[in-house]
Design a protein around this motif. Structure first.
Motif, PDB file in Angstrom:
ATOM      1  N   LEU A  70       0.827  -1.203   0.000  1.00 54.36           N
ATOM      2  CA  LEU A  70       0.000   0.000   0.000  1.00 54.36           C
ATOM      3  C   LEU A  70       0.866   1.259   0.000  1.00 54.36           C
ATOM      4  CD1 LEU A  70      -2.681  -1.055   2.669  1.00 54.36           C
ATOM      5  CD2 LEU A  70      -2.409  -1.825   0.302  1.00 54.36           C
ATOM      6  N   HIS A  71       0.379   2.288  -0.678  1.00 56.06           N
ATOM      7  CA  HIS A  71       1.122   3.561  -0.762  1.00 56.06           C
ATOM      8  C   HIS A  71       0.661   4.528   0.326  1.00 56.06           C
ATOM      9  CE1 HIS A  71      -2.297   5.752  -2.467  1.00 56.06           C
ATOM     10  NE2 HIS A  71      -2.458   4.784  -3.370  1.00 56.06           N
ATOM     11  N   GLY A  72       1.357   5.654   0.429  1.00 54.59           N
ATOM     12  CA  GLY A  72       1.069   6.648   1.454  1.00 54.59           C
ATOM     13  C   GLY A  72       0.122   7.726   0.975  1.00 54.59           C
ATOM     14  N   GLY A  73      -0.220   8.651   1.880  1.00 53.22           N
ATOM     15  CA  GLY A  73      -1.115   9.751   1.545  1.00 53.22           C
ATOM     16  C   GLY A  73      -0.522  10.659   0.490  1.00 53.22           C
ATOM     17  N   GLY A  74      -1.358  11.075  -0.458  1.00 56.58           N
ATOM     18  CA  GLY A  74      -0.892  11.931  -1.536  1.00 56.58           C
ATOM     19  C   GLY A  74      -0.048  11.230  -2.569  1.00 56.58           C
ATOM     20  N   CYS A  75       0.078   9.909  -2.461  1.00 58.28           N
ATOM     21  CA  CYS A  75       0.907   9.129  -3.387  1.00 58.28           C
ATOM     22  C   CYS A  75       0.012   8.289  -4.300  1.00 58.28           C
ATOM     23  CB  CYS A  75       1.872   8.247  -2.605  1.00 58.28           C
ATOM     24  SG  CYS A  75       2.953   9.167  -1.489  1.00 58.28           S
ATOM     25  N   SER A  76       0.615   7.387  -5.045  1.00 58.24           N
ATOM     26  CA  SER A  76      -0.166   6.587  -5.983  1.00 58.24           C
ATOM     27  C   SER A  76       0.389   5.174  -6.059  1.00 58.24           C
ATOM     28  CB  SER A  76      -0.163   7.218  -7.383  1.00 58.24           C
ATOM     29  OG  SER A  76       1.065   6.963  -8.029  1.00 58.24           O
ATOM     30  N   ASN A  77      -0.313   4.330  -6.830  1.00 57.55           N
ATOM     31  CA  ASN A  77       0.079   2.927  -6.954  1.00 57.55           C
ATOM     32  C   ASN A  77       1.429   2.748  -7.636  1.00 57.55           C
ATOM     33  OD1 ASN A  77      -0.463   1.878 -10.026  1.00 57.55           O
ATOM     34  ND2 ASN A  77      -1.832   3.564  -9.511  1.00 57.55           N
ATOM     35  N   THR A  78       1.907   3.767  -8.330  1.00 55.42           N
ATOM     36  CA  THR A  78       3.172   3.636  -9.059  1.00 55.42           C
ATOM     37  C   THR A  78       4.391   3.978  -8.213  1.00 55.42           C
ATOM     38  OG1 THR A  78       3.042   5.907  -9.873  1.00 55.42           O
ATOM     39  CG2 THR A  78       2.009   4.198 -11.224  1.00 55.42           C
ATOM     40  N   ASP A  79       4.175   4.500  -6.997  1.00 60.69           N
ATOM     41  CA  ASP A  79       5.300   5.032  -6.230  1.00 60.69           C
ATOM     42  C   ASP A  79       6.290   3.959  -5.795  1.00 60.69           C
ATOM     43  OD1 ASP A  79       3.984   7.404  -6.539  1.00 60.69           O
ATOM     44  OD2 ASP A  79       4.157   8.018  -4.451  1.00 60.69           O
ATOM     45  N   TRP A  80       5.794   2.766  -5.430  1.00 61.10           N
ATOM     46  CA  TRP A  80       6.724   1.727  -5.017  1.00 61.10           C
ATOM     47  C   TRP A  80       7.661   1.354  -6.155  1.00 61.10           C
ATOM     48  CZ3 TRP A  80       8.117   0.609  -0.402  1.00 61.10           C
ATOM     49  CH2 TRP A  80       7.233   0.697   0.672  1.00 61.10           C
ATOM     50  N   ALA A  81       7.162   1.400  -7.386  1.00 53.39           N
ATOM     51  CA  ALA A  81       8.025   1.104  -8.531  1.00 53.39           C
ATOM     52  C   ALA A  81       8.921   2.290  -8.868  1.00 53.39           C
ATOM     53  CB  ALA A  81       7.176   0.718  -9.736  1.00 53.39           C
ATOM     54  N   GLN A  82       8.353   3.488  -8.806  1.00 55.29           N
ATOM     55  CA  GLN A  82       9.097   4.673  -9.247  1.00 55.29           C
ATOM     56  C   GLN A  82      10.143   5.124  -8.234  1.00 55.29           C
ATOM     57  OE1 GLN A  82       6.553   7.958 -10.259  1.00 55.29           O
ATOM     58  NE2 GLN A  82       8.249   9.340 -10.786  1.00 55.29           N
ATOM     59  N   PHE A  83       9.753   5.194  -6.959  1.00 55.77           N
ATOM     60  CA  PHE A  83      10.643   5.731  -5.935  1.00 55.77           C
ATOM     61  C   PHE A  83      11.239   4.638  -5.026  1.00 55.77           C
ATOM     62  CE2 PHE A  83       7.375   9.065  -6.664  1.00 55.77           C
ATOM     63  CZ  PHE A  83       8.192   9.984  -7.307  1.00 55.77           C
ATOM     64  N   GLY A  84      10.546   3.533  -4.924  1.00 55.59           N
ATOM     65  CA  GLY A  84      11.036   2.463  -4.060  1.00 55.59           C
ATOM     66  C   GLY A  84      11.927   1.459  -4.767  1.00 55.59           C
ATOM     67  N   GLY A  85      12.046   1.597  -6.107  1.00 57.62           N
ATOM     68  CA  GLY A  85      12.900   0.674  -6.853  1.00 57.62           C
ATOM     69  C   GLY A  85      12.431  -0.769  -6.755  1.00 57.62           C
ATOM     70  N   LEU A  86      11.100  -0.977  -6.791  1.00 54.39           N
ATOM     71  CA  LEU A  86      10.529  -2.291  -6.541  1.00 54.39           C
ATOM     72  C   LEU A  86      11.150  -3.377  -7.413  1.00 54.39           C
ATOM     73  CD1 LEU A  86       8.401  -4.052  -5.130  1.00 54.39           C
ATOM     74  CD2 LEU A  86       6.778  -3.380  -6.924  1.00 54.39           C
ATOM     75  N   GLN A  87      11.256  -3.109  -8.716  1.00 55.61           N
ATOM     76  CA  GLN A  87      11.756  -4.147  -9.616  1.00 55.61           C
ATOM     77  C   GLN A  87      13.200  -4.518  -9.292  1.00 55.61           C
ATOM     78  OE1 GLN A  87      11.416  -3.189 -13.789  1.00 55.61           O
ATOM     79  NE2 GLN A  87      11.793  -5.298 -14.419  1.00 55.61           N
ATOM     80  N   GLN A  88      14.052  -3.526  -9.089  1.00 59.73           N
ATOM     81  CA  GLN A  88      15.454  -3.805  -8.800  1.00 59.73           C
ATOM     82  C   GLN A  88      15.613  -4.509  -7.456  1.00 59.73           C
ATOM     83  OE1 GLN A  88      17.094   0.155  -9.224  1.00 59.73           O
ATOM     84  NE2 GLN A  88      17.917  -0.334 -11.245  1.00 59.73           N
ATOM     85  N   VAL A  89      14.836  -4.080  -6.469  1.00 55.91           N
ATOM     86  CA  VAL A  89      14.926  -4.706  -5.146  1.00 55.91           C
ATOM     87  C   VAL A  89      14.530  -6.176  -5.224  1.00 55.91           C
ATOM     88  CG1 VAL A  89      13.934  -4.741  -2.823  1.00 55.91           C
ATOM     89  CG2 VAL A  89      14.596  -2.564  -3.858  1.00 55.91           C
ATOM     90  N   VAL A  90      13.400  -6.451  -5.895  1.00 54.33           N
ATOM     91  CA  VAL A  90      12.933  -7.829  -6.012  1.00 54.33           C
ATOM     92  C   VAL A  90      13.948  -8.680  -6.763  1.00 54.33           C
ATOM     93  CG1 VAL A  90      11.192  -9.307  -7.083  1.00 54.33           C
ATOM     94  CG2 VAL A  90      10.486  -7.280  -5.804  1.00 54.33           C
ATOM     95  N   ASP A  91      14.435  -8.196  -7.906  1.00 58.64           N
ATOM     96  CA  ASP A  91      15.386  -8.984  -8.689  1.00 58.64           C
ATOM     97  C   ASP A  91      16.656  -9.285  -7.899  1.00 58.64           C
ATOM     98  OD1 ASP A  91      13.700  -9.098 -10.826  1.00 58.64           O
ATOM     99  OD2 ASP A  91      14.670  -7.499 -11.967  1.00 58.64           O
ATOM    100  N   SER A  92      17.151  -8.303  -7.156  1.00 62.02           N
ATOM    101  CA  SER A  92      18.381  -8.506  -6.398  1.00 62.02           C
ATOM    102  C   SER A  92      18.178  -9.495  -5.266  1.00 62.02           C
ATOM    103  CB  SER A  92      18.882  -7.167  -5.841  1.00 62.02           C
ATOM    104  OG  SER A  92      19.186  -6.277  -6.882  1.00 62.02           O
ATOM    105  N   LEU A  93      17.066  -9.404  -4.559  1.00 65.31           N
ATOM    106  CA  LEU A  93      16.813 -10.315  -3.443  1.00 65.31           C
ATOM    107  C   LEU A  93      16.588 -11.744  -3.928  1.00 65.31           C
ATOM    108  CD1 LEU A  93      14.483  -8.143  -1.155  1.00 65.31           C
ATOM    109  CD2 LEU A  93      16.861  -8.798  -0.723  1.00 65.31           C
ATOM    110  N   VAL A  94      15.852 -11.906  -5.027  1.00 67.28           N
ATOM    111  CA  VAL A  94      15.616 -13.248  -5.561  1.00 67.28           C
ATOM    112  C   VAL A  94      16.932 -13.853  -6.042  1.00 67.28           C
ATOM    113  CG1 VAL A  94      14.500 -14.566  -7.405  1.00 67.28           C
ATOM    114  CG2 VAL A  94      13.197 -12.839  -6.140  1.00 67.28           C
ATOM    115  N   ALA A  95      17.747 -13.054  -6.728  1.00 69.68           N
ATOM    116  CA  ALA A  95      19.022 -13.552  -7.238  1.00 69.68           C
ATOM    117  C   ALA A  95      19.952 -13.955  -6.102  1.00 69.68           C
ATOM    118  CB  ALA A  95      19.690 -12.487  -8.110  1.00 69.68           C
ATOM    119  N   ALA A  96      19.874 -13.231  -4.983  1.00 71.24           N
ATOM    120  CA  ALA A  96      20.733 -13.527  -3.833  1.00 71.24           C
ATOM    121  C   ALA A  96      20.174 -14.646  -2.967  1.00 71.24           C
ATOM    122  CB  ALA A  96      20.919 -12.266  -2.997  1.00 71.24           C
ATOM    123  N   GLY A  97      18.994 -15.178  -3.321  1.00 68.87           N
ATOM    124  CA  GLY A  97      18.380 -16.237  -2.531  1.00 68.87           C
ATOM    125  C   GLY A  97      17.805 -15.761  -1.218  1.00 68.87           C
TER     126      GLY A  97
END
Length: 787
Positions: A70-97
């Motif tokens: 879930l996102h914060g007040g005044g934010c949107s559904n895209t913020d975790w991807a745009q500002f949180g680096g969701l894709q890079q974080v997920v790929d790095s954690l999965v690759a590292a096991g």
């Protein structure tokens, strides 16, 4: 309670820096921005969301856990991807096991400044989230919908939304991970000029989780204890005091939580590394926890033993053949069927559905033991004639079991090998006898009563399971007496013949389905103890629960520290692969999957996997009037909380008068039947209820109510049953298709029931084919697909 600063979850500076670089060796997860239909939110027909699908999703048929982020007040559904680096974080954690693959969904809660996660008359977002979004996401995408596979997390107002959702719907979530959660009204300068600021503040305060926990009743607190709560907040964050007050409320109610406070404020510099921690934590807890019932399927009268690293389970299947299924597990959670003690019972023609039936009779309450390199099983059919006790043995529980002896009937008995190699049977309500050393019969003069009921035990007292621990004898039994729910009691003595004393070791209501009683206790290789005890759950049958067993003053006390069966808990053994006792079957092997059982003894010449390779051929062999007298109906358990079964039938071999199809099969059944009437084929959805005589269990009458009829063209048809065993439901719905793509509902909602007077088992998926006019017809079953 638990308060830990999660240092072992912190990732070093070098690892965090690595997250800023893309992973070159893998394709990576896929982040997409989508829309879904919406009817609950006013003036909105479509609603945005962002979804992160795991690497390889398109090529796999795997089902994945789901995290709603879930996102914060005044934010949107895209913020975790745009500002949180969701894709890079997920790929790095999965690759590292460090993280398992999962589906991550970011809802959109903002609309023209109306940003709340809860429910107000003009903006019922919480209703949309639970009644539209979750069903849509978890149907459209391959989400693992087993309990314990769904979690929720968020930051700021989304963190508050996560906490609120966990409190409002604890049965829905495994983990609630709150980052910088905005939990209560605070004076915030940036909201002063916001025309909807006061409206949002009032909504937050109406859903203040601190007040909610402080004023909660015992049942609410019990449910909240099943959730893994993680509170993550920066030491310079304006929400810190509110988060710490929430932790204090959890602590005072003895609700476990985990807390992390580290340097940081209310911004993405804190939330991005917090996301790293959240994804690891959710992944770990999803893999390491399970939900009760541990098997949401009909597995009554369980007995469990451990031999080395494996646990073995046996259960009652009565009139089903082969009978007395042996299941195996390494963790007491993930079970698979490995074989059966016998293929058929032949004491009476009723096992062949001649001169009556054995519905609700047959094999009952098998006792399973291991002694000096051999497995032993004892059971007594609840039938006459044929009620004499069987004792079987084997050195390989997945192989052939050999009959050792027959002897007089013992009701709900436990076999027991003592340390001196003497062998006993404890049965009924505290009766014991000693067997001869070769297990050929009872030693004369050894049948005695161990104890008399006390004044409280005026009802059911049976289901014996005997174990020995630290030199003492423990006899576990189900007690069901006036003024109490079904419960588990234990009788303890220093000598096998007593004197015995009694203690109630489990008495609790669980999940709205009543009490829990009848089972056993078992230890792990590490010396931890657990109870394995079943609960009646209506249409699905009798389902086992798994709970901690604590030795208190020499008594095996079951349940958590408050005496309750946990809704969710840690697996006894970590890292074991998923297994199931219900399975799909493409019928492309030379043997049936082991989870199939026939209704009564099958006619072996009337079914085949070889006459048409890749299909199960069911041939008519006896002219009957209804499914309840039809031989060679094949079935599997249904599973909760919801399940579906799809069957594909080739009808080209049917003859005039033949009837084939699928059923939600029990004494009261919902049935999809294709009838061959001359050259016509008619599909009918009907409700059918069988009447049986008391002594012979002979079919005397079948009441049929036809709900809908459809003319079928062509020789191939797909039939589907969807079953819902959630509390208060027990509903089956029926569908058909000609292409396995477009499905049409047929008939009405069908209420499944459990009736101990007739079948005495849970409703099952059943595939049938029988003749009403002439033998020799057949249907070919292409597949059965369970979900």
């Amino acid at each position: 309670m638990e308060k830990r600063y999660m240092k072992h979850f912190l990732i070093g500076i070098s690892a965090l820096l690595a997250l800023s670089s893309p992973v070159e060796s893998m394709a990576g997860c896929k982040v997409e921005h989508k829309k879904m239909p919406c009817s609950i939110l006013p003036g909105i027909s479509e609603r945005e969301y962002t979804i992160c699908l795991p690497d390889g999703y398109e090529k796999s048929q795997e089902k994945y856990p789901v995290l709603y982020l879930l996102h914060g007040g005044g934010c949107s559904n895209t913020d975790w991807a745009q500002f949180g680096g969701l894709q890079q974080v997920v790929d790095s954690l999965v690759a590292a096991g460090k993280m398992q693959k999962m589906i991550i969904v970011c809802p959109e809660a903002n609309q023209g400044g109306r940003m709340i996660w809860f429910k107000e008359p003009e903006w019922k977002f919480e209703d949309y989230f639970f009644h539209e979004m979750i069903p849509y996401i978890e149907t459209k995408y391959r989400v693992n919908r087993q309990p314990g596979m769904r979690s929720v997390a968020g930051f700021s107002m989304g963190g508050g939304g996560s906490v609120g959702y966990g409190l409002h719907h604890p049965e829905m979530f495994n983990v609630v991970y709150a980052m910088s959660a905005y939990l209560r009204r605070q004076p915030l300068d940036f909201l002063k000029n916001d025309p909807l600021g006061e409206w949002r503040q009032q909504d937050v305060e109406r859903n203040n989780p601190i007040k909610m926990v402080n004023t909660a009743n015992d049942e609410q607190v019990k449910n909240w204890r099943s959730v893994k709560w993680f509170i993550d907040c920066g030491d310079q964050d304006f929400t810190l005091d509110g988060n710490m007050d929430f932790v204090k409320s959890l602590r005072e109610k003895h609700i476990n939580y985990e807390l992390r406070v580290r340097s940081g404020a209310h911004n993405w510099d804190y939330w991005k590394p917090a996301l790293v921690n959240a994804l690891q934590y959710v992944s770990e807890q999803t893999q390491n926890r399970f939900s009760n019932p541990v098997l949401w399927a009909d597995v009554p009268d369980p007995d469990v033993i451990r031999v080395g690293e494996y646990f073995y389970l046996v259960s009652t299947t009565m009139h089903l053949m082969p009978g007395a299924p042996i299941m195996r597990s390494k963790d007491l959670v993930n079970w698979e069927t490995i074989g059966y003690i016998f293929d058929k019972l032949t004491d009476s023609p009723k096992y062949d559905m001649k001169e009556g039936t054995v519905y609700g009779r047959g094999q009952w309450a098998t006792s399973l033991k291991y002694h000096k390199g051999k497995f032993y099983a004892l059971f007594a059919p609840n039938d006459n004639p044929g009620g004499e006790t069987y004792i079987y043995s084997t050195s390989n529980p997945a192989g052939k079991w050999n009959l050792v002896s027959r002897m007089r009937h013992f009701h709900d008995a436990t076999l027991f090998f003592d340390d001196d190699d003497r062998v006993y049977v404890i049965y009924g309500t505290g009766q014991i006898c000693e067997l001869k050393s070769d297990l050929s019969g009872v030693k004369e003069g050894t049948d005695v009563k161990l104890f008399e009921r006390d004044s409280e035990e005026k009802g059911l007292l049976e289901g014996s399971r005997m174990i020995k621990h630290n030199g003492k004898y423990y006899l576990l039994m189900i007690s069901w007496t006036a003024g109490h729910p079904r419960r588990e009691v234990c009788f303890r003595a220093d000598s096998i013949h007593g004197k015995y004393e009694k203690k109630v070791v489990l008495e609790t209501l669980f999940a709205g389905f009543g009490g829990v009683g009848q089972g056993t206790i078992i230890d792990t290789p590490k010396g931890d103890w657990y109870g394995f005890v079943f609960q009646d759950r209506g249409g699905v049958g009798r389902v086992p629960t798994l709970e901690p067993c604590r030795w208190v003053d020499g008594w095996p006390i079951l349940g958590d520290e408050f005496g309750n069966v946990p809704m969710m808990m840690d697996k006894p053994v970590k890292g074991c692969p998923a297994k199931s006792i219900i399975s799909s079957d493409e019928f492309d092997q030379d043997k049936l999957k082991l989870d199939w059982q026939w209704n009564h003894n099958p006619i072996d010449g009337a079914w085949s996997l070889t006459e048409r390779p890749g299909y199960l051929r069911l041939k008519t062999s006896r002219i009957v009037n209804n499914i309840f007298e039809a031989p060679n109906t094949i079935s599997q358990r249904m599973g909760g909380p919801m399940c579906s079964g799809v069957v594909c039938l080739d009808l080209s071999g049917m003859k005039d008068g033949d009837k084939a199809g699928v059923a939600a099969f029990n004494g009261d059944s919902g049935i999809l039947t294709i009838s061959k009437n001359g050259k016509k084929k008619i599909l009918t959805m009907s409700e059918e209820s069988v009447n049986l005589t008391e002594q012979e269990k002979a079919v005397t009458d079948v009441k049929q109510v036809i709900k809908e009829t459809v003319r079928i063209k062509g020789d191939k048809i797909y039939l589907k049953i969807i079953a819902d065993f959630n509390l208060g439901k027990d509903i089956a719905n029926f569908y058909y298709s000609v292409d396995n793509k477009e499905w049409k509902k047929i008939g009405n909602d069908y209420r499944m029931i459990f009736d101990y007077r007739r079948f005495f088992m849970g409703t099952r998926f059943a595939i049938f084919n029988y003749a009403t006019k002439q033998n020799g017809g057949y249907v070919d079953v292409d597949f059965f697909r369970y979900n």
